[in-house]
Design an enzyme around this catalytic site. Structure first.
Site, PDB file in Angstrom:
ATOM      1  NE  ARG A 154      -2.785   4.522  -0.324  1.00  0.00           N
ATOM      2  CZ  ARG A 154      -1.526   4.872  -0.688  1.00  0.00           C
ATOM      3  NH1 ARG A 154      -0.426   4.270  -0.409  1.00  0.00           N
ATOM      4  NH2 ARG A 154      -1.800   5.872  -1.541  1.00  0.00           N
ATOM      5  NE  ARG A 181      11.200   4.461  -8.327  1.00  0.00           N
ATOM      6  CZ  ARG A 181      12.038   4.041  -7.198  1.00  0.00           C
ATOM      7  NH1 ARG A 181      13.433   4.128  -7.335  1.00  0.00           N
ATOM      8  NH2 ARG A 181      11.383   3.553  -6.428  1.00  0.00           N
ATOM      9  CB  VAL A 209       2.557   1.152  -0.453  1.00  0.00           C
ATOM     10  CG1 VAL A 209       3.136   0.877   0.933  1.00  0.00           C
ATOM     11  CG2 VAL A 209       3.582   1.134  -1.585  1.00  0.00           C
ATOM     12  CB  SER A 262      -2.171   9.649  -2.750  1.00  0.00           C
ATOM     13  OG  SER A 262      -2.927   8.643  -3.107  1.00  0.00           O
ATOM     14  CD1 TRP A 263       2.095  12.082   2.641  1.00  0.00           C
ATOM     15  CD2 TRP A 263       0.460  13.654   2.026  1.00  0.00           C
ATOM     16  NE1 TRP A 263       1.818  13.046   3.916  1.00  0.00           N
ATOM     17  CE2 TRP A 263       1.022  14.106   3.504  1.00  0.00           C
ATOM     18  CE3 TRP A 263       0.004  14.706   1.549  1.00  0.00           C
ATOM     19  CZ2 TRP A 263       0.605  15.163   4.205  1.00  0.00           C
ATOM     20  CZ3 TRP A 263      -0.430  15.899   2.241  1.00  0.00           C
ATOM     21  CH2 TRP A 263      -0.042  16.235   3.596  1.00  0.00           C
ATOM     22  N   GLY A 321       0.898  13.416  10.996  1.00  0.00           N
ATOM     23  CA  GLY A 321      -0.188  13.830  11.624  1.00  0.00           C
ATOM     24  C   GLY A 321      -1.439  13.315  10.811  1.00  0.00           C
ATOM     25  CE  LYS A 332      -0.600   6.634  10.686  1.00  0.00           C
ATOM     26  NZ  LYS A 332      -1.127   6.427   9.336  1.00  0.00           N
TER      27      LYS A 332
END
Length: 330
Positions: free
Chosen positions: A250, A31, A274, A10-11, A131, A186
């Site tokens: 998540r 990969r 994850v 996603s990121w 952040g 966090k």
């Protein structure tokens, strides 16, 4: 500027699209052959972030091809894969590019932060980006502010210039340890916030968890060399707020499932991606023991996840602890 993004979760997908909008030459490396074929044929990454991926973004499974002539290489893989990708980067790197790490975690086997793992293999400047930054919002150009940290402030300034626009604001912080720990720890508290939600508790409980969670994050951070003020910034309380309150988190969603009675394995299977807070709970619990730091929330979440403790019993244990002064140990 040529920028490579390693990892098409996603990121990674969101940051690649963001940087493409800014006019950079972007290569997205992954990969998984099936994922590669899907993205190339449909220009969508359905499992992780189902948005249009511009044709201008090159997609490859060849790491050397991805990083050749890059000025910035973004590591956007889960924390457990950072060592492997760093080792592979060392084998194919052809110039002294800046490494930008997006992974938030503490390696369970060594208890090292991600920048420490990367530096075992690469002499390059490493910049940490952390952040409150849900990929789903960044890709939609929702106003977002994050923080950059590095031992080399000039490297931060290069990344700041390359990544910033009117919707994505970046501040610089010299406290690499604090920024990395804030982003990692966090996730443990977000698991706890989710468990609280799953148990049906209210806003009072969540506020207490977040506030006292921040206190124990700060205690461990200071013991490991952080500036306590870092935890009042974007990488600390900022990331804590968004991760504990959003259904895009998540970690919170996994916690909700556990609070509703599912096992850890069942919760992770349902999330399907994850959940960084699980391994971070192991690492933080060990660090608290090694450094003799009081982290009662982390201890109880560890007991729920790995020792089968009933969440209601964990809450009772927290609420019936010895009386304390609020700023004890900070």
């Amino acid at each position: 500027m040529k920028i490579s993004v390693l990892g098409a979760g996603s990121w990674g997908t969101a940051i690649a699209i963001h940087l493409n909008r800014l006019g950079h030459q972007i290569t997205l490396w992954l990969r998984d052959k099936n994922q590669f074929e899907e993205i190339v044929s449909t220009r969508h990454n359905k499992k992780y972030l189902d948005v249009d991926i511009p044709q201008e973004i090159s997609i490859t499974t060849d790491l050397k091809e991805a990083v050749t002539n890059s000025e910035i290489v973004v590591i956007a893989v889960p924390s457990h894969a950072v060592r492997e990708i760093s080792e592979k980067l060392k084998e194919v790197a052809d110039k002294n590019f800046i490494v930008v790490n997006l992974a938030k975690g503490i390696e369970t086997s060594t208890l090292k932060r991600m920048s420490e793992v990367i530096k075992e293999y690469l002499s390059n400047d490493v910049v940490v980006l952390s952040g409150p930054s849900h990929a789903e919002e960044v890709v939609r150009q929702i106003p977002t502010a994050c923080v950059l940290a590095s031992l080399n402030v000039k490297a931060c300034e290069v990344v700041q210039d390359a990544f910033m626009d009117e919707n994505f604001r970046l501040y610089i912080n010299k406290d690499v340890v604090g920024v990395e720990l804030g982003g990692s720890l966090k996730n443990i508290i977000a698991l706890g916030a989710g468990i609280s939600d799953g148990l049906g508790f209210g806003d009072n409980t969540k506020a207490a968890l977040m506030t006292r969670g921040l206190a124990e994050i700060t205690r461990l951070g200071v013991a490991l060399g952080s500036d306590p003020l870092t935890f009042l910034g974007l990488a600390g309380v900022g990331d804590l707020i968004v991760t504990c309150t959003s259904m895009l988190s998540r970690n919170r969603r996994a916690g909700i499932l556990i609070g509703k009675g599912k096992s850890l394995e069942e919760a992770l299977k349902e999330i399907g991606m994850v959940v960084e807070g699980v391994n971070t709970t192991k690492s933080a619990y060990r660090l608290s023991q090694i450094h003799k730091i009081e982290m009662p929330i982390t201890k109880e979440i560890y007991s729920i996840l790995f020792e089968g403790k009933n969440p209601y019993e964990a809450v009772y244990s927290l609420m019936t602890r010895d009386k304390k002064h609020e700023l004890h140990g900070i």
